[in-house]
Structures are given as structure tokens and as C-alpha cells.
Design a protein around this motif. Structure first.
Motif, short mmCIF file in Angstrom:
data_model
loop_
_atom_site.label_atom_id
_atom_site.label_comp_id
_atom_site.label_asym_id
_atom_site.label_seq_id
_atom_site.Cartn_x
_atom_site.Cartn_y
_atom_site.Cartn_z
N MET A 251 0.84 -1.18 0.00
CA MET A 251 0.00 0.00 0.00
C MET A 251 0.88 1.24 0.00
SD MET A 251 -2.90 1.07 2.73
CE MET A 251 -4.34 1.76 2.00
N LEU A 252 0.49 2.21 -0.77
CA LEU A 252 1.25 3.43 -0.91
C LEU A 252 1.33 4.23 0.38
CD1 LEU A 252 2.73 5.29 -2.88
CD2 LEU A 252 0.55 6.31 -3.43
N PHE A 253 0.22 4.34 1.09
CA PHE A 253 0.18 5.12 2.32
C PHE A 253 -0.26 4.21 3.45
CE2 PHE A 253 -0.97 7.87 -1.23
CZ PHE A 253 0.12 8.72 -1.19
N SER A 254 0.28 4.45 4.62
CA SER A 254 -0.07 3.58 5.75
C SER A 254 -1.45 3.91 6.27
CB SER A 254 0.97 3.73 6.86
OG SER A 254 0.83 4.98 7.49
N SER A 255 -2.05 2.93 6.85
CA SER A 255 -3.32 3.10 7.55
C SER A 255 -3.09 2.76 9.00
CB SER A 255 -4.38 2.15 6.98
OG SER A 255 -4.61 2.43 5.64
N SER A 256 -3.87 3.34 9.84
CA SER A 256 -3.75 3.00 11.24
C SER A 256 -5.13 2.76 11.81
CB SER A 256 -3.05 4.12 12.02
OG SER A 256 -3.91 5.20 12.20
N GLY B 86 -11.50 20.44 10.07
CA GLY B 86 -10.76 19.41 9.36
C GLY B 86 -9.30 19.35 9.74
N ARG B 87 -8.64 18.36 9.16
CA ARG B 87 -7.23 18.13 9.42
C ARG B 87 -6.43 18.50 8.18
NH1 ARG B 87 -6.20 15.42 14.04
NH2 ARG B 87 -4.10 14.94 13.35
N ILE B 88 -5.32 19.16 8.42
CA ILE B 88 -4.42 19.59 7.36
C ILE B 88 -3.06 18.98 7.62
CG2 ILE B 88 -3.25 21.58 6.31
CD1 ILE B 88 -5.68 23.27 7.21
N ILE B 89 -2.44 18.45 6.57
CA ILE B 89 -1.06 18.00 6.67
C ILE B 89 -0.20 18.91 5.83
CG2 ILE B 89 -1.30 16.26 4.84
CD1 ILE B 89 0.68 14.55 6.63
N VAL B 90 0.90 19.36 6.40
CA VAL B 90 1.84 20.24 5.72
C VAL B 90 3.09 19.44 5.44
CG1 VAL B 90 3.23 22.35 5.89
CG2 VAL B 90 0.94 22.27 6.93
N LEU B 91 3.50 19.40 4.17
CA LEU B 91 4.72 18.71 3.77
C LEU B 91 5.70 19.78 3.31
CD1 LEU B 91 6.28 16.13 3.24
CD2 LEU B 91 5.16 15.97 1.01
N ASP B 92 6.65 20.10 4.21
CA ASP B 92 7.62 21.15 3.96
C ASP B 92 8.88 20.80 4.73
OD1 ASP B 92 9.07 23.75 4.11
OD2 ASP B 92 7.22 24.55 3.27
N LEU C 82 -2.88 9.14 5.54
CA LEU C 82 -3.37 10.35 4.88
C LEU C 82 -4.88 10.41 4.76
CD1 LEU C 82 -0.76 10.85 2.02
CD2 LEU C 82 -0.89 12.01 4.23
N THR C 83 -5.55 9.28 4.93
CA THR C 83 -7.00 9.27 4.77
C THR C 83 -7.72 10.10 5.84
OG1 THR C 83 -7.27 7.23 6.04
CG2 THR C 83 -6.96 7.02 3.65
N VAL D 44 -0.69 10.99 -4.52
CA VAL D 44 -1.84 11.22 -3.64
C VAL D 44 -3.12 11.23 -4.45
CG1 VAL D 44 -2.97 12.97 -2.19
CG2 VAL D 44 -0.57 12.41 -1.81
N LYS D 45 -3.12 11.94 -5.57
CA LYS D 45 -4.33 12.07 -6.38
C LYS D 45 -4.67 10.79 -7.15
CE LYS D 45 -5.84 16.14 -5.41
NZ LYS D 45 -7.19 16.33 -4.91
N GLN D 46 -3.70 9.94 -7.43
CA GLN D 46 -3.96 8.70 -8.17
C GLN D 46 -4.43 7.56 -7.28
OE1 GLN D 46 -4.00 8.45 -11.51
NE2 GLN D 46 -3.58 10.63 -11.50
N HIS D 47 -4.14 7.64 -5.99
CA HIS D 47 -4.52 6.56 -5.06
C HIS D 47 -5.98 6.73 -4.67
CE1 HIS D 47 -4.43 3.94 -1.53
NE2 HIS D 47 -3.36 3.40 -2.11
N ARG D 48 -6.78 5.70 -4.81
CA ARG D 48 -8.23 5.84 -4.59
C ARG D 48 -8.58 6.28 -3.17
NH1 ARG D 48 -10.37 1.10 -2.14
NH2 ARG D 48 -8.89 -0.62 -2.24
#
Length: 137
Positions: free
Chosen positions: A1-6, A16-22, A56-57, A80-84
Motif C-alpha cells: 500500500m502506498l500510504f499507511s493506515s492506522s 478538518g485536518r491539514i497535513i503540511v509537507l515542507d 493520509l485518509t 496522492v491524487k492517483q490513489h483511490r
């Protein structure tokens, strides 16, 4: 899986929740300080590798510096945009090098908006609200 789930339950927030990648941790702190009083939860990742270990979900929006990890930001947006499971996350890109080609590439990769660094926090807030409005419509 591309992104982890927890299995951890995320804390609900009114907006809402925002993630900043910087790669600059100070940027995440500034955004968090500005957005938290408005009801947003903000988390920071300083590398794409760190982000891939996050579920990321649970986020409604991502703010990403395209120059992260030697300019791999466009690849991250595309993934991110290609993963369902994450395609519905709003994405705002930013960079100090936002040429017309960079902007076009970011939008073609799936970004919802863009900002040129340095940017005003008021403008960022307006763009975040705009992207989230479009998502909920």
C-alpha cells in the motif's frame, strides 16, 4: 500500500485536518499557530518518506512545498491524487519557483491550488477555505 493506515481514531475537529509537507519545520509551526485557533488540526511532515508513514485518509487537505526532497513534490501530488483512498484530499502546492510551467505541472498532477512563497497567511487561509468548500460541494 502506498500510504499507511492506522487503527487509531483521529480526533475530530470542526473544520478538518491539514497535513503540511515542507522541509522547514518552522513553516508547519507558523501554519499550525495561525490555523489552530480557527478550528483546524495541523500536522507537519518534513520529508516525503515521513509522510508515507502517515495515514493520509484522515486529512482533508495537504499543503505541499514542491521543492521537498530534491523537487519530488509533483510526484507526491500525483501519487496522492492517483490513489483511490487519498484522491479526495485537497492539495495546495507552494514553492519559491512557481513558474508558469511549474504551476501547470502542479495543476495537471492534481493540485487544487498553488501559492508562491513567501505567501500571506491570510491568503493561505482563504485558499484553504476555498478548496475545502469545493470539496464539500
Amino acid at each position: 500500500m502506498l500510504f499507511s493506515s492506522s487503527n487509531k481514531k483521529s480526533v475530530a475537529t470542526p473544520r478538518g485536518r491539514i497535513i503540511v509537507l515542507d522541509n522547514d519545520p518552522h513553516m508547519g509551526d507558523i501554519i499550525k499557530a495561525h490555523f489552530s485557533p480557527e478550528g483546524y488540526a495541523v500536522d507537519l511532515c518534513t520529508s516525503s518518506e515521513e509522510m508515507y508513514n502517515v495515514d493520509l485518509t484522515k486529512y482533508s487537505l495537504m499543503i505541499i512545498d514542491l521543492s521537498i526532497d530534491n523537487n519530488t513534490g509533483l510526484e507526491v501530488v500525483d501519487q496522492v491524487k492517483q490513489h483511490r483512498d487519498t484522491a479526495g484530499i485537497g492539495v495546495i502546492t507552494c514553492s519559491v519557483n512557481m513558474s508558469p510551467d511549474t504551476i501547470i505541472n502542479a495543476l495537471n498532477a492534481g493540485a487544487d491550488d498553488y501559492l508562491i512563497k513567501p505567501f500571506s497567511l491570510r491568503e493561505l487561509m482563504a485558499r484553504v477555505r476555498s478548496v475545502l468548500r469545493r470539496q464539500s460541494a
